[in-house]
Design a protein around this motif. Structure first.
Motif, PDB file in Angstrom:
ATOM      1  N   ARG A   1      80.403  21.063  32.330  1.00  0.00           N
ATOM      2  CA  ARG A   1      79.614  21.189  31.225  1.00  0.00           C
ATOM      3  C   ARG A   1      78.551  21.362  31.502  1.00  0.00           C
ATOM      4  O   ARG A   1      77.343  20.764  32.202  1.00  0.00           O
ATOM      5  CB  ARG A   1      80.584  19.671  31.258  1.00  0.00           C
ATOM      6  N   LEU A   2      78.224  21.420  29.155  1.00  0.00           N
ATOM      7  CA  LEU A   2      76.678  22.114  29.527  1.00  0.00           C
ATOM      8  C   LEU A   2      76.396  20.021  28.617  1.00  0.00           C
ATOM      9  O   LEU A   2      76.515  19.846  28.849  1.00  0.00           O
ATOM     10  CB  LEU A   2      76.637  22.957  28.304  1.00  0.00           C
ATOM     11  N   THR A   3      74.724  20.228  29.337  1.00  0.00           N
ATOM     12  CA  THR A   3      75.086  18.786  28.242  1.00  0.00           C
ATOM     13  C   THR A   3      73.799  19.030  27.696  1.00  0.00           C
ATOM     14  O   THR A   3      73.218  17.675  26.973  1.00  0.00           O
ATOM     15  CB  THR A   3      73.937  18.391  30.244  1.00  0.00           C
ATOM     16  N   SER A   4      72.329  20.178  27.762  1.00  0.00           N
ATOM     17  CA  SER A   4      71.569  19.759  26.456  1.00  0.00           C
ATOM     18  C   SER A   4      71.482  21.648  26.526  1.00  0.00           C
ATOM     19  O   SER A   4      71.185  22.409  27.452  1.00  0.00           O
ATOM     20  CB  SER A   4      69.671  19.484  27.528  1.00  0.00           C
ATOM     21  N   LEU A   5      70.418  21.547  25.166  1.00  0.00           N
ATOM     22  CA  LEU A   5      70.332  23.564  25.042  1.00  0.00           C
ATOM     23  C   LEU A   5      69.299  22.977  24.364  1.00  0.00           C
ATOM     24  O   LEU A   5      68.594  21.979  23.828  1.00  0.00           O
ATOM     25  CB  LEU A   5      71.253  23.583  23.491  1.00  0.00           C
ATOM     26  N   HIS A   6      67.891  23.935  24.454  1.00  0.00           N
ATOM     27  CA  HIS A   6      66.591  23.977  23.296  1.00  0.00           C
ATOM     28  C   HIS A   6      66.454  26.116  23.456  1.00  0.00           C
ATOM     29  O   HIS A   6      66.097  26.469  24.003  1.00  0.00           O
ATOM     30  CB  HIS A   6      65.462  23.946  24.747  1.00  0.00           C
ATOM     31  N   TRP A   7      66.190  26.249  22.348  1.00  0.00           N
ATOM     32  CA  TRP A   7      65.494  27.051  21.335  1.00  0.00           C
ATOM     33  C   TRP A   7      63.881  26.970  21.712  1.00  0.00           C
ATOM     34  O   TRP A   7      63.357  26.521  21.187  1.00  0.00           O
ATOM     35  CB  TRP A   7      65.777  27.226  20.410  1.00  0.00           C
ATOM     36  N   ALA A   8      63.338  27.785  22.493  1.00  0.00           N
ATOM     37  CA  ALA A   8      62.041  28.621  21.999  1.00  0.00           C
ATOM     38  C   ALA A   8      62.098  29.039  20.680  1.00  0.00           C
ATOM     39  O   ALA A   8      62.544  29.810  20.304  1.00  0.00           O
ATOM     40  CB  ALA A   8      61.173  29.589  23.417  1.00  0.00           C
ATOM     41  N   GLU A   9      61.346  28.026  20.402  1.00  0.00           N
ATOM     42  CA  GLU A   9      60.189  28.858  19.048  1.00  0.00           C
ATOM     43  C   GLU A   9      60.002  30.461  19.526  1.00  0.00           C
ATOM     44  O   GLU A   9      58.785  30.382  19.763  1.00  0.00           O
ATOM     45  CB  GLU A   9      59.512  27.949  17.959  1.00  0.00           C
ATOM     46  N   SER A  10      60.467  31.491  18.128  1.00  0.00           N
ATOM     47  CA  SER A  10      60.127  32.566  17.767  1.00  0.00           C
ATOM     48  C   SER A  10      60.125  33.412  19.785  1.00  0.00           C
ATOM     49  O   SER A  10      58.568  33.940  19.694  1.00  0.00           O
ATOM     50  CB  SER A  10      58.101  32.625  17.721  1.00  0.00           C
ATOM     51  N   SER A  11      61.444  32.896  19.643  1.00  0.00           N
ATOM     52  CA  SER A  11      61.715  33.570  21.202  1.00  0.00           C
ATOM     53  C   SER A  11      62.905  34.090  20.558  1.00  0.00           C
ATOM     54  O   SER A  11      63.702  33.598  20.337  1.00  0.00           O
ATOM     55  CB  SER A  11      60.898  32.292  22.026  1.00  0.00           C
ATOM     56  N   ASP A  12      62.886  34.741  21.962  1.00  0.00           N
ATOM     57  CA  ASP A  12      64.931  35.033  22.108  1.00  0.00           C
ATOM     58  C   ASP A  12      65.720  34.353  23.250  1.00  0.00           C
ATOM     59  O   ASP A  12      66.174  34.775  24.041  1.00  0.00           O
ATOM     60  CB  ASP A  12      65.056  36.243  21.930  1.00  0.00           C
ATOM     61  N   ARG A  13      64.821  33.548  23.797  1.00  0.00           N
ATOM     62  CA  ARG A  13      65.239  32.719  24.573  1.00  0.00           C
ATOM     63  C   ARG A  13      66.050  31.155  24.444  1.00  0.00           C
ATOM     64  O   ARG A  13      65.302  30.666  23.631  1.00  0.00           O
ATOM     65  CB  ARG A  13      63.954  32.198  25.705  1.00  0.00           C
TER      66      ARG A  13
ATOM     67  N   ASN B   1      66.628  20.039  40.596  1.00  0.00           N
ATOM     68  CA  ASN B   1      67.224  18.771  40.454  1.00  0.00           C
ATOM     69  C   ASN B   1      68.383  18.462  41.076  1.00  0.00           C
ATOM     70  O   ASN B   1      69.108  18.734  42.073  1.00  0.00           O
ATOM     71  CB  ASN B   1      67.716  18.998  38.810  1.00  0.00           C
ATOM     72  N   THR B   2      68.352  16.702  41.367  1.00  0.00           N
ATOM     73  CA  THR B   2      69.518  16.095  42.428  1.00  0.00           C
ATOM     74  C   THR B   2      70.532  15.542  41.456  1.00  0.00           C
ATOM     75  O   THR B   2      70.830  15.042  42.617  1.00  0.00           O
ATOM     76  CB  THR B   2      68.606  15.222  43.401  1.00  0.00           C
ATOM     77  N   SER B   3      70.169  15.621  40.602  1.00  0.00           N
ATOM     78  CA  SER B   3      71.851  14.815  39.709  1.00  0.00           C
ATOM     79  C   SER B   3      71.622  16.050  38.137  1.00  0.00           C
ATOM     80  O   SER B   3      70.682  16.617  38.423  1.00  0.00           O
ATOM     81  CB  SER B   3      70.553  13.593  39.128  1.00  0.00           C
ATOM     82  N   PRO B   4      73.047  15.690  37.810  1.00  0.00           N
ATOM     83  CA  PRO B   4      73.146  16.319  36.783  1.00  0.00           C
ATOM     84  C   PRO B   4      71.955  16.403  35.332  1.00  0.00           C
ATOM     85  O   PRO B   4      71.465  15.559  35.598  1.00  0.00           O
ATOM     86  CB  PRO B   4      74.155  16.062  35.762  1.00  0.00           C
ATOM     87  N   ILE B   5      72.291  17.469  34.877  1.00  0.00           N
ATOM     88  CA  ILE B   5      70.561  17.816  33.970  1.00  0.00           C
ATOM     89  C   ILE B   5      70.571  16.272  32.809  1.00  0.00           C
ATOM     90  O   ILE B   5      72.381  17.345  32.562  1.00  0.00           O
ATOM     91  CB  ILE B   5      70.335  18.933  33.114  1.00  0.00           C
ATOM     92  N   THR B   6      70.151  15.703  31.630  1.00  0.00           N
ATOM     93  CA  THR B   6      70.306  14.428  30.397  1.00  0.00           C
ATOM     94  C   THR B   6      68.988  15.523  29.264  1.00  0.00           C
ATOM     95  O   THR B   6      69.768  15.788  28.602  1.00  0.00           O
ATOM     96  CB  THR B   6      69.924  13.822  30.474  1.00  0.00           C
ATOM     97  N   CYS B   7      68.414  16.396  30.416  1.00  0.00           N
ATOM     98  CA  CYS B   7      67.189  16.897  28.252  1.00  0.00           C
ATOM     99  C   CYS B   7      67.092  18.593  29.297  1.00  0.00           C
ATOM    100  O   CYS B   7      66.215  17.772  30.892  1.00  0.00           O
ATOM    101  CB  CYS B   7      66.688  16.142  28.522  1.00  0.00           C
ATOM    102  N   VAL B   8      67.055  19.411  27.917  1.00  0.00           N
ATOM    103  CA  VAL B   8      65.821  20.636  28.697  1.00  0.00           C
ATOM    104  C   VAL B   8      65.137  20.898  27.542  1.00  0.00           C
ATOM    105  O   VAL B   8      65.174  20.443  26.689  1.00  0.00           O
ATOM    106  CB  VAL B   8      66.532  21.882  29.558  1.00  0.00           C
ATOM    107  N   HIS B   9      63.733  21.639  27.893  1.00  0.00           N
ATOM    108  CA  HIS B   9      63.261  21.731  26.781  1.00  0.00           C
ATOM    109  C   HIS B   9      61.793  22.698  26.982  1.00  0.00           C
ATOM    110  O   HIS B   9      61.596  22.785  28.360  1.00  0.00           O
ATOM    111  CB  HIS B   9      62.090  20.561  26.221  1.00  0.00           C
ATOM    112  N   PHE B  10      61.656  23.674  25.915  1.00  0.00           N
ATOM    113  CA  PHE B  10      60.303  24.944  26.102  1.00  0.00           C
ATOM    114  C   PHE B  10      58.884  23.729  25.654  1.00  0.00           C
ATOM    115  O   PHE B  10      58.969  23.182  25.279  1.00  0.00           O
ATOM    116  CB  PHE B  10      60.702  25.769  25.533  1.00  0.00           C
ATOM    117  N   SER B  11      58.187  24.225  26.643  1.00  0.00           N
ATOM    118  CA  SER B  11      56.361  23.561  26.558  1.00  0.00           C
ATOM    119  C   SER B  11      56.151  24.534  25.542  1.00  0.00           C
ATOM    120  O   SER B  11      56.930  25.235  24.563  1.00  0.00           O
ATOM    121  CB  SER B  11      55.283  24.412  27.361  1.00  0.00           C
ATOM    122  N   VAL B  12      55.506  24.489  24.492  1.00  0.00           N
ATOM    123  CA  VAL B  12      54.236  24.078  23.367  1.00  0.00           C
ATOM    124  C   VAL B  12      54.525  26.083  22.902  1.00  0.00           C
ATOM    125  O   VAL B  12      55.020  26.570  22.122  1.00  0.00           O
ATOM    126  CB  VAL B  12      53.617  23.541  22.379  1.00  0.00           C
ATOM    127  N   ASN B  13      54.085  26.242  23.638  1.00  0.00           N
ATOM    128  CA  ASN B  13      53.383  27.928  24.201  1.00  0.00           C
ATOM    129  C   ASN B  13      54.986  28.413  24.782  1.00  0.00           C
ATOM    130  O   ASN B  13      54.633  29.854  24.349  1.00  0.00           O
ATOM    131  CB  ASN B  13      52.478  27.552  24.637  1.00  0.00           C
TER     132      ASN B  13
END
Length: 105
Positions: free
Chosen positions: A28-40, A84-96
């Motif tokens: 199961r996926l737990t977190s999604l984050h889209w990179a602004e102005s990007s295809d990632r 990581n040593t446990s399930p992911i709770t949050c993912v995020h790209f840096s500002v740049n």
């Protein structure tokens, strides 16, 4: 109706709305984050991994309209990040958009 393969989605007919799915990982996926102005896109999972994905979209419009619609979308996996040593709770790209960050339980 839409047709899909392992990593390619064909758009549904222009007059239909349909939710399409792509399997990123077996868990199961737990977190999604889209990179602004990007295809990632980052996806975090209960399998302790972060998936870096690329989304390519082919846009078009109906005759007589200026509104853009997705006609074809391809999702591909660029990299799987572990450590990581446990399930992911949050993912995020840096500002740049150059760095990926994750939090786990």
């Amino acid at each position: 109706p839409a047709e899909y393969g392992a990593d390619t989605l064909e758009a549904a007919p222009a007059d239909a709305w349909e939710l399409l799915t792509v399997q990123v990982c077996k868990d199961r996926l737990t977190s999604l984050h889209w990179a602004e102005s990007s295809d990632r896109l980052l996806a975090g999972s209960v399998d302790f991994r972060v998936y870096l994905l690329t989304l390519a979209m082919e846009l078009g419009s109906r005759a007589g309209s200026t509104a853009k619609e997705v006609h074809h979308a391809t999702v591909s996996s660029r990299r799987v990040l572990s450590g990581n040593t446990s399930p992911i709770t949050c993912v995020h790209f840096s500002v740049n958009g150059q760095y990926a960050m994750s939090n786990s339980e």
